[in-house]
Design an enzyme around this catalytic site. Structure first.
Site, PDB file in Angstrom:
ATOM      1  CG  ASP A   1     -23.947 -22.694 -69.761  1.00 27.60           C
ATOM      2  OD1 ASP A   1     -25.044 -23.001 -70.264  1.00 27.60           O
ATOM      3  OD2 ASP A   1     -22.866 -23.114 -70.205  1.00 27.60           O
ATOM      4  CB  SER A   2     -24.190 -27.070 -68.297  1.00 18.28           C
ATOM      5  OG  SER A   2     -23.845 -26.681 -69.609  1.00 18.28           O
TER       6      SER A   2
ATOM      7  CB  CYS B   1     -27.949 -23.285 -69.571  1.00 21.94           C
ATOM      8  SG  CYS B   1     -27.845 -25.027 -70.006  1.00 21.94           S
TER       9      CYS B   1
ATOM     10  CD  GLU C   1     -17.957 -27.182 -71.598  1.00 21.50           C
ATOM     11  OE1 GLU C   1     -17.219 -27.518 -70.661  1.00 21.50           O
ATOM     12  OE2 GLU C   1     -18.699 -26.186 -71.534  1.00 21.50           O
TER      13      GLU C   1
ATOM     14  CB  CYS D   1     -26.665 -24.835 -77.684  1.00 19.83           C
ATOM     15  SG  CYS D   1     -25.407 -25.367 -76.500  1.00 19.83           S
TER      16      CYS D   1
ATOM     17  CG  HIS E   1     -21.433 -24.756 -74.870  1.00 17.25           C
ATOM     18  ND1 HIS E   1     -22.372 -24.659 -73.885  1.00 17.25           N
ATOM     19  CD2 HIS E   1     -20.312 -25.222 -74.279  1.00 17.25           C
ATOM     20  CE1 HIS E   1     -21.842 -25.065 -72.740  1.00 17.25           C
ATOM     21  NE2 HIS E   1     -20.588 -25.413 -72.955  1.00 17.25           N
TER      22      HIS E   1
HETATM   23  N1  DGL Z   1     -24.947 -24.352 -73.042  1.00 14.32           N
HETATM   24  C1  DGL Z   1     -26.053 -25.199 -72.812  1.00 14.32           C
HETATM   25  C2  DGL Z   1     -27.250 -24.805 -73.643  1.00 14.32           C
HETATM   26  O1  DGL Z   1     -27.381 -23.685 -73.994  1.00 14.32           O
HETATM   27  C3  DGL Z   1     -25.870 -26.675 -72.970  1.00 14.32           C
HETATM   28  C4  DGL Z   1     -24.580 -27.302 -72.795  1.00 14.32           C
HETATM   29  C5  DGL Z   1     -24.685 -28.668 -72.219  1.00 14.32           C
HETATM   30  O2  DGL Z   1     -25.064 -29.633 -72.894  1.00 14.32           O
HETATM   31  O3  DGL Z   1     -24.335 -28.735 -71.050  1.00 14.32           O
HETATM   32  O4  DGL Z   1     -28.093 -25.610 -73.954  1.00 14.32           O
END
Ligand code: DGL
Length: 276
Positions: free
Chosen positions: A11-12, A74, A159, A193, A195
Site C-alpha cells: 500500500d502507499s 491499494c 494518515e 480505498c 484507508h
Molecule cells: N490506500 C490507498 C487506496 O486504497 C490510497 C491512499 C493514497 O492516496 O495513497 O486507494
C-alpha cells in the site's frame, strides 16, 4: 531449510494493513511481507506515470525478497498500475510470479449487496478518474449504476490520525452528501480505498439509516482464499510459517505508532529504501 516466500502486501501507506489484517485472519498459515510506501504517500493525487513507477519499484522489491505473489492492497495502485505490470512487466521480470489487485475481487461481489443496483463508490481522486470501478462493476453487474465520489481529504485525515475529530465530521458529511445527491436510490456504498475503514464509525454516523457500507478487507481475503485453492501451483510456492513482517519507506517509529490502529495489533517494522 525451505526458502521464505511470503505473500507481498503493498500500500502507499497504512491502508493496506486493513487488508493484511483480514488476510492474516482468513489465511493465518501463510507468511506475509507488508510494505507501506509512507515516504511517498499519498498516491491518490499523483499521476498515472508516477503511481505506476512507484508500484513497479515496490513489486520488484517484493520479488527480490522472495515473494511469489504480491497483492496490491491499494486501490489507487490497482487502478493505475496493475494492468501494465501484469501485461507488460511481469512477462519480462518473471512470468511465474503473480501480482493481484483489489478492484476486480471487489467488483465481482459488490453488486450482490445492493437491492436497488444503484451503487456509490467512495475513493481517491486517482481511482475515481481511472473509472476502473465503473468498468469492472458493470462487467459483473451490467444492470448496476455506479456513482463515484472522490474524497481527497479522507486519506490525509486518516494518515494524520484525525479520523475521529471535527475535521473528519466536516469532510465525511460533505462527501456523503455529494454522493447521495447523485441518486436518492443508492443503497450500498463501497469504501474503495483501504484507508477508509478507519472512518467507518463517522460514515455510519452520517449516512442514512439502512445504508450498506462495505469495506474491502474481508472481500479481498475471501477472494485470495479462493485464488490459492484454484492455483495450487502458486499456493505451494508460498511459505507457510505464519510470520508477518512489516516494512516502511519512512520512519519506523511513526509506522509502529500508527500501524497498530489499522492492523489491530502492535507492529514492529523495518525501514527499507525504494527506487535506489
Ligand atoms: N490506500 C490507498 C487506496 O486504497 C490510497 C491512499 C493514497 O492516496 O495513497 O486507494
Amino acid at each position: 531449510m525451505t526458502k521464505s516466500a511470503p505473500i507481498g502486501v503493498f500500500d502507499s501507506g497504512y491502508g493496506g494493513l486493513t487488508v493484511l489484517k483480514e488476510l492474516a485472519k482468513q489465511l493465518p498459515e501463510y507468511d506475509y511481507l507488508y510494505l507501506g510506501d509512507n515516504a511517498r504517500a499519498p498516491y491518490g493525487t499523483r499521476s498515472f506515470e508516477t503511481v505506476y513507477q512507484y508500484t513497479l519499484e515496490a513489486v520488484q522489491w517484493f520479488f527480490s525478497r522472495g515473494c511469489e505473489l504480491v497483492v496490491l492492497a491499494c486501490n489507487t495502485a490497482s487502478a493505475k498500475a496493475l494492468r501494465t505490470i501484469q501485461q507488460k512487466d511481469l512477462p519480462f521480470i518473471n512470468a511465474h510470479k503473480r501480482v493481484l489487485g483489489v478492484i476486480r475481487p471487489t467488483a465481482e461481489v459488490i453488486g450482490n449487496y445492493s437491492i436497488s443496483k444503484q451503487l456509490g463508490v467512495m475513493a481517491t481522486q486517482g481511482t475515481v478518474l481511472s473509472k476502473s470501478y465503473e468498468i469492472e462493476i458493470n462487467r459483473f453487474f451490467p444492470q448496476a449504476t455506479v456513482y463515484q465520489e472522490a474524497c481527497p481529504m479522507w486519506v490525509p485525515l486518516v494518515e494524520n490520525k484525525a479520523y475521529d475529530g471535527a475535521g473528519a465530521d466536516y469532510f465525511v458529511k460533505q462527501h456523503l452528501n455529494q454522493l447521495l445527491a447523485k441518486s436518492p436510490e443508492i443503497d450500498t456504498i463501497l469504501l474503495a480505498c483501504t484507508h477508509y475503514p478507519l472512518l467507518l464509525p463517522k460514515i455510519e454516523q452520517f449516512a442514512p439509516k439502512g445504508m450498506k457500507i462495505i469495506s474491502q478487507g474481508s472481500i479481498v481475503a475471501n477472494s485470495l482464499s479462493k485464488y490459492l485453492l484454484n492455483h495450487p501451483e502458486i499456493a505451494s510456492r508460498c511459505s507457510k510459517n505464519g510470520i508477518i513482517q512489516c516494512c516502511t519507506t519512512d520512519s519506523t517509529v511513526d509506522f509502529d505508532a500508527n500501524a497498530a490502529i489499522f492492523f489491530g495489533k502492535p507492529v514492529k517494522s523495518i525501514h527499507i529504501l525504494l527506487g535506489h
